[in-house]
Each structure stands twice: as structure tokens, then as C-alpha cells.
Design a protein around this motif. Sequence first.
Motif, PDB file in Angstrom:
ATOM      1  N   TRP A 133       3.459  11.454   2.185  1.00 52.71           N
ATOM      2  CA  TRP A 133       3.288  10.204   1.463  1.00 52.71           C
ATOM      3  C   TRP A 133       4.355   9.218   1.894  1.00 52.71           C
ATOM      4  O   TRP A 133       5.519   9.576   2.065  1.00 52.71           O
ATOM      5  CB  TRP A 133       3.375  10.426  -0.043  1.00 52.71           C
ATOM      6  CG  TRP A 133       2.163  11.071  -0.623  1.00 52.71           C
ATOM      7  CD1 TRP A 133       1.993  12.385  -0.941  1.00 52.71           C
ATOM      8  CD2 TRP A 133       0.924  10.423  -0.941  1.00 52.71           C
ATOM      9  NE1 TRP A 133       0.729  12.595  -1.446  1.00 52.71           N
ATOM     10  CE2 TRP A 133       0.058  11.412  -1.459  1.00 52.71           C
ATOM     11  CE3 TRP A 133       0.478   9.102  -0.862  1.00 52.71           C
ATOM     12  CZ2 TRP A 133      -1.244  11.111  -1.880  1.00 52.71           C
ATOM     13  CZ3 TRP A 133      -0.813   8.807  -1.281  1.00 52.71           C
ATOM     14  CH2 TRP A 133      -1.655   9.804  -1.786  1.00 52.71           C
ATOM     15  N   LEU A 134       3.934   7.958   2.063  1.00 49.52           N
ATOM     16  CA  LEU A 134       4.864   6.927   2.510  1.00 49.52           C
ATOM     17  C   LEU A 134       4.703   5.662   1.674  1.00 49.52           C
ATOM     18  O   LEU A 134       3.583   5.324   1.252  1.00 49.52           O
ATOM     19  CB  LEU A 134       4.626   6.568   3.979  1.00 49.52           C
ATOM     20  CG  LEU A 134       4.624   7.708   4.994  1.00 49.52           C
ATOM     21  CD1 LEU A 134       3.211   8.096   5.364  1.00 49.52           C
ATOM     22  CD2 LEU A 134       5.396   7.313   6.255  1.00 49.52           C
ATOM     23  N   SER A 135       5.814   4.976   1.470  1.00 49.02           N
ATOM     24  CA  SER A 135       5.781   3.641   0.876  1.00 49.02           C
ATOM     25  C   SER A 135       6.038   2.641   1.999  1.00 49.02           C
ATOM     26  O   SER A 135       6.781   2.921   2.935  1.00 49.02           O
ATOM     27  CB  SER A 135       6.836   3.500  -0.221  1.00 49.02           C
ATOM     28  OG  SER A 135       8.133   3.706   0.301  1.00 49.02           O
ATOM     29  N   PRO A 136       5.440   1.455   1.902  1.00 47.39           N
ATOM     30  CA  PRO A 136       5.519   0.503   3.019  1.00 47.39           C
ATOM     31  C   PRO A 136       6.858  -0.207   3.089  1.00 47.39           C
ATOM     32  O   PRO A 136       7.597  -0.273   2.101  1.00 47.39           O
ATOM     33  CB  PRO A 136       4.403  -0.489   2.687  1.00 47.39           C
ATOM     34  CG  PRO A 136       4.389  -0.516   1.194  1.00 47.39           C
ATOM     35  CD  PRO A 136       4.672   0.911   0.775  1.00 47.39           C
TER      36      PRO A 136
ATOM     37  N   ASP B 273      -8.096  11.881  -5.783  1.00 45.51           N
ATOM     38  CA  ASP B 273      -8.439  12.501  -4.504  1.00 45.51           C
ATOM     39  C   ASP B 273      -7.469  13.602  -4.098  1.00 45.51           C
ATOM     40  O   ASP B 273      -7.672  14.263  -3.081  1.00 45.51           O
ATOM     41  CB  ASP B 273      -8.467  11.437  -3.392  1.00 45.51           C
ATOM     42  CG  ASP B 273      -9.492  10.349  -3.667  1.00 45.51           C
ATOM     43  OD1 ASP B 273     -10.599  10.695  -4.105  1.00 45.51           O
ATOM     44  OD2 ASP B 273      -9.173   9.172  -3.465  1.00 45.51           O
ATOM     45  N   ASN B 274      -6.413  13.798  -4.897  1.00 45.24           N
ATOM     46  CA  ASN B 274      -5.382  14.759  -4.508  1.00 45.24           C
ATOM     47  C   ASN B 274      -5.012  15.736  -5.612  1.00 45.24           C
ATOM     48  O   ASN B 274      -4.039  16.462  -5.495  1.00 45.24           O
ATOM     49  CB  ASN B 274      -4.127  13.991  -4.054  1.00 45.24           C
ATOM     50  CG  ASN B 274      -4.378  13.214  -2.781  1.00 45.24           C
ATOM     51  OD1 ASN B 274      -4.362  13.781  -1.703  1.00 45.24           O
ATOM     52  ND2 ASN B 274      -4.641  11.921  -2.901  1.00 45.24           N
ATOM     53  N   VAL B 275      -5.785  15.787  -6.675  1.00 41.54           N
ATOM     54  CA  VAL B 275      -5.603  16.771  -7.739  1.00 41.54           C
ATOM     55  C   VAL B 275      -6.914  17.514  -7.911  1.00 41.54           C
ATOM     56  O   VAL B 275      -7.875  16.982  -8.446  1.00 41.54           O
ATOM     57  CB  VAL B 275      -5.189  16.088  -9.064  1.00 41.54           C
ATOM     58  CG1 VAL B 275      -5.011  17.132 -10.146  1.00 41.54           C
ATOM     59  CG2 VAL B 275      -3.900  15.310  -8.874  1.00 41.54           C
TER      60      VAL B 275
ATOM     61  N   ASP C  65       0.835  -1.196   0.000  1.00 43.74           N
ATOM     62  CA  ASP C  65       0.000   0.000   0.000  1.00 43.74           C
ATOM     63  C   ASP C  65       0.876   1.255   0.000  1.00 43.74           C
ATOM     64  O   ASP C  65       1.989   1.243   0.524  1.00 43.74           O
ATOM     65  CB  ASP C  65      -0.878   0.042   1.263  1.00 43.74           C
ATOM     66  CG  ASP C  65      -1.857  -1.113   1.333  1.00 43.74           C
ATOM     67  OD1 ASP C  65      -2.396  -1.486   0.274  1.00 43.74           O
ATOM     68  OD2 ASP C  65      -2.085  -1.635   2.434  1.00 43.74           O
ATOM     69  N   TYR C  66       0.350   2.315  -0.587  1.00 42.80           N
ATOM     70  CA  TYR C  66       0.910   3.650  -0.374  1.00 42.80           C
ATOM     71  C   TYR C  66       0.065   4.303   0.709  1.00 42.80           C
ATOM     72  O   TYR C  66      -1.168   4.202   0.697  1.00 42.80           O
ATOM     73  CB  TYR C  66       0.840   4.490  -1.651  1.00 42.80           C
ATOM     74  CG  TYR C  66       1.813   4.064  -2.704  1.00 42.80           C
ATOM     75  CD1 TYR C  66       3.152   4.435  -2.618  1.00 42.80           C
ATOM     76  CD2 TYR C  66       1.402   3.305  -3.788  1.00 42.80           C
ATOM     77  CE1 TYR C  66       4.057   4.049  -3.593  1.00 42.80           C
ATOM     78  CE2 TYR C  66       2.294   2.916  -4.763  1.00 42.80           C
ATOM     79  CZ  TYR C  66       3.621   3.286  -4.661  1.00 42.80           C
ATOM     80  OH  TYR C  66       4.515   2.891  -5.626  1.00 42.80           O
TER      81      TYR C  66
ATOM     82  N   TRP D  89      -0.709   4.527  -6.990  1.00 40.12           N
ATOM     83  CA  TRP D  89      -0.744   5.966  -7.253  1.00 40.12           C
ATOM     84  C   TRP D  89      -1.963   6.335  -8.082  1.00 40.12           C
ATOM     85  O   TRP D  89      -2.534   7.419  -7.936  1.00 40.12           O
ATOM     86  CB  TRP D  89       0.518   6.395  -7.991  1.00 40.12           C
ATOM     87  CG  TRP D  89       1.725   6.510  -7.124  1.00 40.12           C
ATOM     88  CD1 TRP D  89       2.857   5.741  -7.189  1.00 40.12           C
ATOM     89  CD2 TRP D  89       1.941   7.429  -6.044  1.00 40.12           C
ATOM     90  NE1 TRP D  89       3.748   6.128  -6.218  1.00 40.12           N
ATOM     91  CE2 TRP D  89       3.218   7.171  -5.508  1.00 40.12           C
ATOM     92  CE3 TRP D  89       1.175   8.447  -5.484  1.00 40.12           C
ATOM     93  CZ2 TRP D  89       3.738   7.885  -4.441  1.00 40.12           C
ATOM     94  CZ3 TRP D  89       1.706   9.172  -4.421  1.00 40.12           C
ATOM     95  CH2 TRP D  89       2.960   8.876  -3.914  1.00 40.12           C
ATOM     96  N   LYS D  90      -2.370   5.434  -8.956  1.00 39.30           N
ATOM     97  CA  LYS D  90      -3.537   5.695  -9.796  1.00 39.30           C
ATOM     98  C   LYS D  90      -4.782   5.899  -8.943  1.00 39.30           C
ATOM     99  O   LYS D  90      -5.627   6.744  -9.241  1.00 39.30           O
ATOM    100  CB  LYS D  90      -3.754   4.533 -10.769  1.00 39.30           C
ATOM    101  CG  LYS D  90      -4.900   4.749 -11.742  1.00 39.30           C
ATOM    102  CD  LYS D  90      -5.022   3.568 -12.705  1.00 39.30           C
ATOM    103  CE  LYS D  90      -6.187   3.770 -13.660  1.00 39.30           C
ATOM    104  NZ  LYS D  90      -6.324   2.615 -14.595  1.00 39.30           N
TER     105      LYS D  90
END
Length: 262
Positions: free
Chosen positions: A134-137, A100-102, A32-33, A94-95
Amino acid sequence: MSIPQKRTLTAVFIAALAIFSCDIFAQTIKGDYYQIKIYHYKTEKQEAVLDAYLQKSFVPALHKKGIKNIGVFKPIEADTADRKIYLLIPYASWKDAEPDNVSAGKPVVVTPENKDYASAVYNDAPYSRIETIWLSPFITRPHLMLPKLTGDRSKRVYELRSYESPTEAYHYSKVKMFNSGETDIFERLGFNPVFYGSVIAGGRMPNLMYLTTFNDKQSRDEHWKAFDADAQWKGLTGDAQYKNNVSKGDIIFLYPTAYSDY
């Protein structure tokens, strides 16, 4: 060595490299991101508008898109000069995160559920600023984990920690330390971790963050006492390769709102 032999060895090497690269890439994209979205505000009026918007509009909209397990938290010890609401949102890719963020591409659709938020005038905004991390697991813990708490919801303690490192190399060392045993200790001792992630976009980098949960403050203190005394933890901290890999650590104690998913 003949030219055919060289070509054969080269082909084998390229094939092995491709398999290795695909394996690493697959490990990266299967997790997950995480987005930590922080609304900064000052007044109780702003808080009421934010709560109504998040509970009745934003979180339900994410649920309809299939985005589940959204955490909404507030600090246990609030800073009255800069109050905050924290959202933890897991995205599969990311898709999924982009729509939700643009917000510049189309106007906000005003509905009865978000009217006070979406139609706010310039001198009566519902927040001071919005901050996003933002984080990557971590590879060893690629997905969000729901806590298994049994106590009174109003007494729960969610502990959000961030560990900044002096350089990217030291950050790698700290992430490696987690993946080499630190996360195992947390789970073995019942810390109820929710996520572990490396910050890939935010104001404080290089950095990692993670969230653990407890039934109450006493339980939290008892768990950390056991952690500090743990033999495996002492072994990790005594390993020279992990020395000096944290330059600054922050702890934020949070509690879940009534409309948080956990």
C-alpha cells in the motif's frame, strides 16, 4: 503581558494551528491510495486461471464500482521459479479499498467468470501467495497519471522502481528530493510517469516506489541517458541534504497484459 492579551494570542495561535493542520490533512487525503497486488505462481495452468479471473471477474468488478485505470502487468524477464502478475489499483479512499481486501467476513460468490479461481481445491490453488503493498501519493503528484504512449503496445516497457532508505528520516529526505524537483525532471524529459508513492504497508520499509513508461527499451535507455546528464538532476544530487538517502534500489521491467487499462 496581561491575561486577556495572553488569551487573545493563544486563541490566534490555536486558530492558525487548526488552519495549518487542516491544510496538511487536506493535502494528505485528497490524493489516491495505491495498491500494488502481486500474485505469485509457478505453472502455466495457474497463469491461465489467474488471467481468466482477473480479466473476466476481478477487473470488471472494480470497474463497476467506479474504480478505473487498473494496470495489470507481467515481468519482461520472468523468474520461472516464482512467476508474478502485478496489479496497480488506485483507490480514492480507504473506505473504497476495504471491501476488496477483506474476505473473511463473507464467502466468495462463485460465478461462471470466476469458477476455476474461486472453487479451486487446496492442492491445486491458482497461486502460491498474494502479496500486497500500500502506498500514499506524493503531495506534488496526488493522483495516478495515464501514460501517453504511441508505440506498439507489445513493445512497451513499464519500469517499476523502489528506493529503500536506511531510516524514516532518510526516507523523508528522498521523498522531499522528488517533491523538490525530481518529479519535474521526469515529466520535463517525457518519462510518462504513472504514479509516485510512499510505502505505508509492505514488507520492505521505509521505501518509496514509482512507475514510468516508455514505447520500447531503446526509448527507455535514451530517456535515462538524458536524465543522468540533466543539469537540474546534477544539482539535486550535489545537494548535501539528500546524501545517502537510498540504501537499496530495485528495478522491475514490466509489460501490460491485453486486459490492462493502459
